[in-house]
Design a protein around this motif. Structure first.
Motif, PDB file in Angstrom:
ATOM      1  N   PHE A 152       0.932  -1.141  -0.015  1.00  0.00           N
ATOM      2  CA  PHE A 152      -0.099   0.140  -0.021  1.00  0.00           C
ATOM      3  C   PHE A 152       0.896   1.374   0.034  1.00  0.00           C
ATOM      4  CE2 PHE A 152       0.792  -0.485   4.293  1.00  0.00           C
ATOM      5  CZ  PHE A 152       1.091   0.676   5.058  1.00  0.00           C
ATOM      6  N   LEU A 153       0.329   2.429  -0.390  1.00  0.00           N
ATOM      7  CA  LEU A 153       0.930   3.496  -0.398  1.00  0.00           C
ATOM      8  C   LEU A 153      -0.105   4.590  -0.144  1.00  0.00           C
ATOM      9  CD1 LEU A 153       3.719   5.121  -1.210  1.00  0.00           C
ATOM     10  CD2 LEU A 153       2.628   5.417  -3.299  1.00  0.00           C
ATOM     11  N   ALA A 154       0.356   5.452   0.923  1.00  0.00           N
ATOM     12  CA  ALA A 154      -0.535   6.989   1.589  1.00  0.00           C
ATOM     13  C   ALA A 154       0.071   7.970   0.487  1.00  0.00           C
ATOM     14  CB  ALA A 154      -0.270   7.101   2.764  1.00  0.00           C
ATOM     15  N   PHE A 155      -0.781   8.862   0.008  1.00  0.00           N
ATOM     16  CA  PHE A 155      -0.290   9.997  -0.835  1.00  0.00           C
ATOM     17  C   PHE A 155      -1.023  10.925  -0.921  1.00  0.00           C
ATOM     18  CE2 PHE A 155      -2.948   7.436  -3.685  1.00  0.00           C
ATOM     19  CZ  PHE A 155      -3.576   8.214  -4.537  1.00  0.00           C
ATOM     20  N   THR A 156      -0.760  12.246  -1.302  1.00  0.00           N
ATOM     21  CA  THR A 156      -1.450  13.374  -1.406  1.00  0.00           C
ATOM     22  C   THR A 156      -2.080  13.304  -2.928  1.00  0.00           C
ATOM     23  OG1 THR A 156      -0.503  14.398   0.263  1.00  0.00           O
ATOM     24  CG2 THR A 156      -1.928  15.765  -1.157  1.00  0.00           C
ATOM     25  N   ASP A 157      -3.349  13.285  -3.333  1.00  0.00           N
ATOM     26  CA  ASP A 157      -3.978  13.328  -4.568  1.00  0.00           C
ATOM     27  C   ASP A 157      -3.459  14.578  -5.151  1.00  0.00           C
ATOM     28  OD1 ASP A 157      -6.234  14.103  -6.414  1.00  0.00           O
ATOM     29  OD2 ASP A 157      -6.186  11.842  -6.226  1.00  0.00           O
ATOM     30  N   ASP A 158      -2.942  14.885  -6.202  1.00  0.00           N
ATOM     31  CA  ASP A 158      -2.606  16.123  -6.937  1.00  0.00           C
ATOM     32  C   ASP A 158      -3.722  17.081  -7.544  1.00  0.00           C
ATOM     33  OD1 ASP A 158      -3.278  14.601  -8.940  1.00  0.00           O
ATOM     34  OD2 ASP A 158      -1.537  14.715 -10.124  1.00  0.00           O
ATOM     35  N   ASN A 159      -4.998  16.385  -7.395  1.00  0.00           N
ATOM     36  CA  ASN A 159      -5.984  17.272  -7.891  1.00  0.00           C
ATOM     37  C   ASN A 159      -6.964  17.695  -6.789  1.00  0.00           C
ATOM     38  OD1 ASN A 159      -5.882  17.116 -10.519  1.00  0.00           O
ATOM     39  ND2 ASN A 159      -6.771  15.070 -10.620  1.00  0.00           N
ATOM     40  N   SER A 160      -7.038  16.887  -5.707  1.00  0.00           N
ATOM     41  CA  SER A 160      -8.063  17.286  -4.598  1.00  0.00           C
ATOM     42  C   SER A 160      -7.253  17.698  -3.351  1.00  0.00           C
ATOM     43  CB  SER A 160      -9.056  16.184  -4.097  1.00  0.00           C
ATOM     44  OG  SER A 160      -8.129  14.922  -3.610  1.00  0.00           O
ATOM     45  N   GLU A 161      -6.146  17.418  -3.439  1.00  0.00           N
ATOM     46  CA  GLU A 161      -5.018  17.719  -2.244  1.00  0.00           C
ATOM     47  C   GLU A 161      -5.494  16.818  -0.837  1.00  0.00           C
ATOM     48  OE1 GLU A 161      -3.803  21.633  -1.759  1.00  0.00           O
ATOM     49  OE2 GLU A 161      -3.220  21.816  -3.790  1.00  0.00           O
ATOM     50  N   GLU A 162      -6.013  15.816  -1.048  1.00  0.00           N
ATOM     51  CA  GLU A 162      -6.642  15.061   0.061  1.00  0.00           C
ATOM     52  C   GLU A 162      -5.576  13.789   0.036  1.00  0.00           C
ATOM     53  OE1 GLU A 162      -9.331  15.134   2.201  1.00  0.00           O
ATOM     54  OE2 GLU A 162      -9.969  17.229   1.426  1.00  0.00           O
ATOM     55  N   MET A 163      -5.570  13.070   1.373  1.00  0.00           N
ATOM     56  CA  MET A 163      -4.773  12.129   1.583  1.00  0.00           C
ATOM     57  C   MET A 163      -5.558  10.867   1.115  1.00  0.00           C
ATOM     58  SD  MET A 163      -1.695  12.470   2.840  1.00  0.00           S
ATOM     59  CE  MET A 163      -1.309  10.676   3.397  1.00  0.00           C
ATOM     60  N   ASN A 164      -5.122  10.072   0.362  1.00  0.00           N
ATOM     61  CA  ASN A 164      -5.538   9.036  -0.163  1.00  0.00           C
ATOM     62  C   ASN A 164      -4.620   7.851   0.042  1.00  0.00           C
ATOM     63  OD1 ASN A 164      -7.308  10.502  -1.188  1.00  0.00           O
ATOM     64  ND2 ASN A 164      -6.793  10.378  -3.329  1.00  0.00           N
ATOM     65  N   VAL A 165      -4.986   6.745   0.019  1.00  0.00           N
ATOM     66  CA  VAL A 165      -4.290   5.291   0.112  1.00  0.00           C
ATOM     67  C   VAL A 165      -4.660   4.305  -1.113  1.00  0.00           C
ATOM     68  CG1 VAL A 165      -3.914   3.416   1.261  1.00  0.00           C
ATOM     69  CG2 VAL A 165      -4.295   5.505   2.594  1.00  0.00           C
ATOM     70  N   VAL A 166      -3.583   4.016  -1.826  1.00  0.00           N
ATOM     71  CA  VAL A 166      -3.751   2.899  -2.828  1.00  0.00           C
ATOM     72  C   VAL A 166      -3.123   1.733  -2.249  1.00  0.00           C
ATOM     73  CG1 VAL A 166      -1.541   3.424  -4.137  1.00  0.00           C
ATOM     74  CG2 VAL A 166      -3.327   2.512  -5.315  1.00  0.00           C
ATOM     75  N   TYR A 167      -3.785   0.569  -2.703  1.00  0.00           N
ATOM     76  CA  TYR A 167      -3.404  -0.793  -2.136  1.00  0.00           C
ATOM     77  C   TYR A 167      -3.546  -1.797  -2.941  1.00  0.00           C
ATOM     78  CZ  TYR A 167      -8.359  -1.801  -1.244  1.00  0.00           C
ATOM     79  OH  TYR A 167      -9.810  -1.939  -1.311  1.00  0.00           O
ATOM     80  N   ARG A 168      -2.665  -3.007  -2.854  1.00  0.00           N
ATOM     81  CA  ARG A 168      -2.852  -3.999  -3.783  1.00  0.00           C
ATOM     82  C   ARG A 168      -3.706  -5.234  -3.342  1.00  0.00           C
ATOM     83  NH1 ARG A 168       1.994  -4.920  -4.162  1.00  0.00           N
ATOM     84  NH2 ARG A 168       2.597  -4.016  -6.183  1.00  0.00           N
ATOM     85  N   ARG A 169      -4.849  -5.358  -3.888  1.00  0.00           N
ATOM     86  CA  ARG A 169      -5.605  -6.368  -3.550  1.00  0.00           C
ATOM     87  C   ARG A 169      -5.181  -7.850  -3.518  1.00  0.00           C
ATOM     88  NH1 ARG A 169     -11.538  -5.212  -4.292  1.00  0.00           N
ATOM     89  NH2 ARG A 169     -11.611  -7.247  -5.350  1.00  0.00           N
ATOM     90  N   LYS A 170      -5.638  -8.960  -2.888  1.00  0.00           N
ATOM     91  CA  LYS A 170      -5.329 -10.123  -3.127  1.00  0.00           C
ATOM     92  C   LYS A 170      -5.486 -10.871  -4.316  1.00  0.00           C
ATOM     93  CE  LYS A 170      -6.096 -11.350   1.779  1.00  0.00           C
ATOM     94  NZ  LYS A 170      -6.769 -11.957   2.804  1.00  0.00           N
ATOM     95  N   ASP A 171      -6.513 -10.408  -5.085  1.00  0.00           N
ATOM     96  CA  ASP A 171      -7.030 -10.754  -6.605  1.00  0.00           C
ATOM     97  C   ASP A 171      -5.674 -10.208  -7.565  1.00  0.00           C
ATOM     98  OD1 ASP A 171      -7.767  -8.229  -6.900  1.00  0.00           O
ATOM     99  OD2 ASP A 171      -9.777  -8.714  -7.538  1.00  0.00           O
ATOM    100  N   GLY A 172      -4.923  -9.384  -7.136  1.00  0.00           N
ATOM    101  CA  GLY A 172      -3.751  -8.849  -7.962  1.00  0.00           C
ATOM    102  C   GLY A 172      -4.251  -7.340  -8.491  1.00  0.00           C
ATOM    103  N   ASN A 173      -5.318  -6.962  -8.194  1.00  0.00           N
ATOM    104  CA  ASN A 173      -6.002  -5.568  -8.784  1.00  0.00           C
ATOM    105  C   ASN A 173      -5.444  -4.605  -7.803  1.00  0.00           C
ATOM    106  OD1 ASN A 173      -6.959  -6.267 -11.264  1.00  0.00           O
ATOM    107  ND2 ASN A 173      -8.701  -7.101 -10.063  1.00  0.00           N
ATOM    108  N   TYR A 174      -5.780  -3.346  -7.984  1.00  0.00           N
ATOM    109  CA  TYR A 174      -5.471  -2.185  -7.016  1.00  0.00           C
ATOM    110  C   TYR A 174      -6.717  -1.675  -6.349  1.00  0.00           C
ATOM    111  CZ  TYR A 174      -1.063  -2.710  -9.253  1.00  0.00           C
ATOM    112  OH  TYR A 174       0.112  -3.080  -9.435  1.00  0.00           O
ATOM    113  N   GLY A 175      -6.684  -1.128  -5.183  1.00  0.00           N
ATOM    114  CA  GLY A 175      -7.786  -0.529  -4.604  1.00  0.00           C
ATOM    115  C   GLY A 175      -7.161   0.785  -4.328  1.00  0.00           C
ATOM    116  N   LEU A 176      -8.386   1.745  -4.214  1.00  0.00           N
ATOM    117  CA  LEU A 176      -8.078   3.185  -3.757  1.00  0.00           C
ATOM    118  C   LEU A 176      -9.137   3.440  -2.364  1.00  0.00           C
ATOM    119  CD1 LEU A 176      -6.665   5.779  -4.458  1.00  0.00           C
ATOM    120  CD2 LEU A 176      -8.596   6.281  -5.837  1.00  0.00           C
ATOM    121  N   ILE A 177      -8.451   4.074  -1.615  1.00  0.00           N
ATOM    122  CA  ILE A 177      -9.251   4.657  -0.130  1.00  0.00           C
ATOM    123  C   ILE A 177      -9.304   6.140  -0.317  1.00  0.00           C
ATOM    124  CG2 ILE A 177      -9.585   4.850   1.922  1.00  0.00           C
ATOM    125  CD1 ILE A 177      -8.127   2.175   2.458  1.00  0.00           C
TER     126      ILE A 177
END
Length: 182
Positions: A152-177
């Motif tokens: 997973f990686l916590a980052f600041t979205d360059d458009n909204s300037e909100e903290m988001n988290v992107v993570y790797r799902r068990k099925d190999g895809n990616y999720g975004l919080i």
């Protein structure tokens, strides 16, 4: 760069080993970090020469395999293919660069499992680490997460300037919080 050359179903040759090392040396311009390359050279059915490389650098793993009637031609094509992959990856990273924006400072804290499990009022902190988070797009965050080989990686979205988290799902895809406004 560390290069390990393995010969299968053929005799070991210093000339071929040196040729592989010389050819792979030109990919260093695309990656600054230490590079580990595993090269397997093999002959199948006495006429099919196969060259295969697996390169690991900066958490990035790339593979290339080529088969030809001539070992030197197979090596040339294998190196050309891996060089194209690295060049494309480097260009992709350049396109995702963000020149301006505010950086946030995060702190990562690791707690001892026993202090949390036992229900003590005060968890025991094992390690704490703070770091800057630069604004980036979701695509760049996924790329950075893959480069760093993290789940997973916590980052600041360059458009909204909100903290988001992107993570790797068990099925190999990616999720975004994405946080919801209150």
């Amino acid at each position: 760069m560390q290069i390990a050359v393995t010969f299968r179903h053929m005799e070991s040759s210093d000339a071929i080993r040196n040729y592989v090392e010389e050819k792979l040396d030109r990919v260093k311009k695309y990656i600054e970090e230490p590079i580990d390359a595993q090269v397997v050279l093999s002959v199948q059915k006495k006429i099919n020469h196969r060259a295969e490389v697996t390169m690991v650098a900066k958490g990035l793993t790339m593979k290339s395999t080529e088969s030809r009637e001539d070992m030197y031609a197979a090596i040339d094509l294998m190196v050309d293919k891996i060089e194209r992959q690295l060049k494309r990856y480097k260009d992709k990273l350049k396109r995702h660069k963000v020149d301006s924006g505010t950086q946030r400072r995060l702190e990562k804290t690791i707690f001892a499992a026993t202090s949390v499990d036992e229900g003590d009022g005060s968890p025991e902190i094992i390690r704490s680490h703070s770091f800057s988070v630069k604004p980036m797009s979701v695509e760049e965050a996924v790329m950075q997460m893959d480069l760093l080989d993290k789940d997973f990686l916590a980052f600041t979205d360059d458009n909204s300037e909100e903290m988001n988290v992107v993570y790797r799902r068990k099925d190999g895809n990616y999720g975004l919080i994405v946080p919801q406004g209150s």
